[in-house]
Design a protein around this motif. Sequence first.
Motif, PDB file in Angstrom:
ATOM      1  N   SER A 125      33.934  50.648  46.613  1.00 17.77           N
ATOM      2  CA  SER A 125      34.355  51.938  46.058  1.00 17.77           C
ATOM      3  C   SER A 125      35.775  52.317  46.449  1.00 17.77           C
ATOM      4  O   SER A 125      36.314  53.305  45.948  1.00 17.77           O
ATOM      5  N   ARG A 126      36.422  51.538  47.314  1.00 16.01           N
ATOM      6  CA  ARG A 126      37.729  51.933  47.853  1.00 16.01           C
ATOM      7  C   ARG A 126      38.891  51.089  47.353  1.00 16.01           C
ATOM      8  O   ARG A 126      40.022  51.566  47.288  1.00 16.01           O
ATOM      9  N   HIS A 127      38.654  49.848  47.017  1.00 14.84           N
ATOM     10  CA  HIS A 127      39.755  48.929  46.744  1.00 14.84           C
ATOM     11  C   HIS A 127      39.801  48.563  45.258  1.00 14.84           C
ATOM     12  O   HIS A 127      38.774  48.312  44.639  1.00 14.84           O
ATOM     13  N   GLU A 128      41.019  48.502  44.712  1.00 10.15           N
ATOM     14  CA  GLU A 128      41.209  48.108  43.319  1.00 10.15           C
ATOM     15  C   GLU A 128      42.505  47.319  43.182  1.00 10.15           C
ATOM     16  O   GLU A 128      43.554  47.706  43.721  1.00 10.15           O
ATOM     17  N   LEU A 129      42.449  46.213  42.468  1.00  7.91           N
ATOM     18  CA  LEU A 129      43.619  45.379  42.201  1.00  7.91           C
ATOM     19  C   LEU A 129      43.838  45.327  40.692  1.00  7.91           C
ATOM     20  O   LEU A 129      42.913  45.058  39.933  1.00  7.91           O
ATOM     21  N   ILE A 130      45.098  45.590  40.247  1.00  5.65           N
ATOM     22  CA  ILE A 130      45.450  45.581  38.824  1.00  5.65           C
ATOM     23  C   ILE A 130      46.635  44.640  38.626  1.00  5.65           C
ATOM     24  O   ILE A 130      47.612  44.682  39.379  1.00  5.65           O
ATOM     25  N   MET A 131      46.550  43.808  37.597  1.00  4.57           N
ATOM     26  CA  MET A 131      47.642  42.888  37.262  1.00  4.57           C
ATOM     27  C   MET A 131      47.893  42.910  35.765  1.00  4.57           C
ATOM     28  O   MET A 131      46.954  43.006  34.971  1.00  4.57           O
ATOM     29  N   ASN A 132      49.162  42.816  35.383  1.00  2.00           N
ATOM     30  CA  ASN A 132      49.554  42.821  33.974  1.00  2.00           C
ATOM     31  C   ASN A 132      50.674  41.800  33.762  1.00  2.00           C
ATOM     32  O   ASN A 132      51.646  41.780  34.522  1.00  2.00           O
ATOM     33  N   LEU A 133      50.532  40.944  32.763  1.00  2.00           N
ATOM     34  CA  LEU A 133      51.552  39.946  32.442  1.00  2.00           C
ATOM     35  C   LEU A 133      51.840  40.013  30.949  1.00  2.00           C
ATOM     36  O   LEU A 133      50.924  39.912  30.131  1.00  2.00           O
ATOM     37  N   VAL A 134      53.124  40.203  30.592  1.00  2.00           N
ATOM     38  CA  VAL A 134      53.529  40.357  29.197  1.00  2.00           C
ATOM     39  C   VAL A 134      54.674  39.392  28.892  1.00  2.00           C
ATOM     40  O   VAL A 134      55.707  39.417  29.568  1.00  2.00           O
ATOM     41  N   GLY A 135      54.485  38.565  27.891  1.00  2.00           N
ATOM     42  CA  GLY A 135      55.550  37.682  27.424  1.00  2.00           C
ATOM     43  C   GLY A 135      55.960  38.063  26.010  1.00  2.00           C
ATOM     44  O   GLY A 135      55.100  38.227  25.135  1.00  2.00           O
ATOM     45  N   THR A 136      57.259  38.208  25.770  1.00  2.00           N
ATOM     46  CA  THR A 136      57.766  38.685  24.478  1.00  2.00           C
ATOM     47  C   THR A 136      58.907  37.800  24.006  1.00  2.00           C
ATOM     48  O   THR A 136      59.774  37.414  24.794  1.00  2.00           O
ATOM     49  N   TYR A 137      58.918  37.499  22.719  1.00  2.00           N
ATOM     50  CA  TYR A 137      60.018  36.753  22.107  1.00  2.00           C
ATOM     51  C   TYR A 137      60.531  37.532  20.900  1.00  2.00           C
ATOM     52  O   TYR A 137      59.749  38.048  20.096  1.00  2.00           O
ATOM     53  N   TYR A 138      61.862  37.656  20.804  1.00  2.00           N
ATOM     54  CA  TYR A 138      62.500  38.279  19.645  1.00  2.00           C
ATOM     55  C   TYR A 138      63.470  37.275  19.014  1.00  2.00           C
ATOM     56  O   TYR A 138      64.329  36.716  19.703  1.00  2.00           O
ATOM     57  N   LYS A 139      63.308  37.048  17.739  1.00  2.00           N
ATOM     58  CA  LYS A 139      64.337  36.335  16.961  1.00  2.00           C
ATOM     59  C   LYS A 139      64.892  37.344  15.975  1.00  2.00           C
ATOM     60  O   LYS A 139      64.198  37.770  15.051  1.00  2.00           O
ATOM     61  N   SER A 140      66.146  37.755  16.190  1.00  2.00           N
ATOM     62  CA  SER A 140      66.722  38.833  15.382  1.00  2.00           C
ATOM     63  C   SER A 140      67.993  38.377  14.685  1.00  2.00           C
ATOM     64  O   SER A 140      68.726  37.513  15.183  1.00  2.00           O
TER      65      SER A 140
END
Length: 526
Positions: A125-140
């Motif tokens: 009830s006390r501990h929480e781990l959060i991870m986020n990984l985002v990869g983005t490609y732009y061809k403009s």
Amino acid sequence: KYNWGNSQIGVTYNINYRNYNKRILDEEMAYSVGGTDYQKTKSGRNSPYAYEQQMAEISFNNSKADNYLFSAKLSFNSLNRRRSSIQDITSRINDVESVKIGESSDKDKYISPVMDMYFSKSFGSRHELIMNLVGTYYKSDYDYEYKELLDEKPDFETATVINTDKYSVIGEALYNYKMKTANLYVGTRYMYNNSIQNNLPSNNRITTNEIYSYLGITGMLGERFNYSISAGINNNIFTTIENKTYNFTYFRPQVKLGYFIDQSSDLMFNYEVNTENPSVSSLTYNPYFKDPNYIFAGNPNLTPSNNHELSLSYFKGFKKFIINAEVGYSYTKDAIAPIFQSDDTNIIETFGNLDNAQNMKASLFLQWYPFSNNILRLRLYSEVFHQINRLGDSQWNHTGYSIIPSIYLAYNKWGLQLFYQTQKESLIGQTTKNIPSMASVELSYKPVKNLTITGGIRYPFYDSWKQVTSVSGTPLLQRTETERIINNANMVYINLVYNFSFGKSKSGVKLKMQNKDKDSGILNRN
């Protein structure tokens, strides 16, 4: 969306499409270089403007309450925008007048696949781990052409092409520890950007490495005080298109304090420091001529800016009435903004770091339900602000305001909404830009449970949607550009929404962390 067990899979597609044939671009311009005075008046004719913006996404999540959540999204985004303009030009060079025709064309587009993965896990009830990984490609791709015709022959021509490949990776990890009356957290975020301008033979790469590490605590002191205090270090290393490497480190504190005066009123104080990185297009040296002696170019020597923001707000709720008042102040050191320079041969419009930019604001929000059955809701938002920009020995100021009233009436299956927003002008570097005035009327009807039909009109009694940008704070150039879209005036529309619901019902997942790369690298030309 389809649900089974602890899992959900979803598919989303949307498209925004617009096609106008009555876009008008007017411009007044005057400047002097090398002892010669240049003046131009450009009167726009009806011209086309169109775009398509699309997003397709497939998502999957698997979760168990108070235990874990895994979410993955793969999306594909695209933009294709075209703008053209025909103008009647009266040109004066040292009071010698000529009449010409101007023709311009803007084309910009991008494609962008994005992979976004999120994972959170609770340990007891006390501990929480959060991870986020985002990869983005732009061809403009950006393609601009402009020419002026004198007696049907080209008198002045200019063009620029910018083709960019850009990819980025954002990774963030956060650990939360829940105590009896407080929540302690620590985290770090890393961002990497790599941008390549393909049409340059060399020195065509910009790279950015940014690490932001932070820790904080939130909680209650007694029954009346709540707080959120955090501190972070932001380290930014970027290499410009000229192969120069810059290293910047900023301390970023944040303090939020709240005091509950009674059950229906509170007082809130907020102070935070944030950094803003230069966009890819503002760093890229991509010169083109707006006029024979007037050049626009990016600035590869831009540095990040540091923004300090303070606010104090008061909230009071009555049975049928709400008041929310706020005062705020922001100070941005090295603010990134449009500026103008001269090299005795040309006027140069570019981006620069101001010494500082300040903004003082006071706002008031009111909401009132005048009847006991709450069928009528009245809202009013108003603000007044004062801006100060400084660059070297120069200082220029601006005072502005905004008023936004709205009315909503709901009765049985019917709804009526009226909205109005005044024009709002603000300083952006050595330019003044306005958020256009807007008004709308909407009538909605819900004949059956899952169906809503809405009819409305936007910009009623307007002659056009209009946006004005003008030069402010420099004696080098006088310029006012007015863009109007006649098609937007008195625009009538119908909106149909039907929700198909079947199978097992499940509420959508709520992510506590979301990162996104919105810098496509496309030049935003004014």
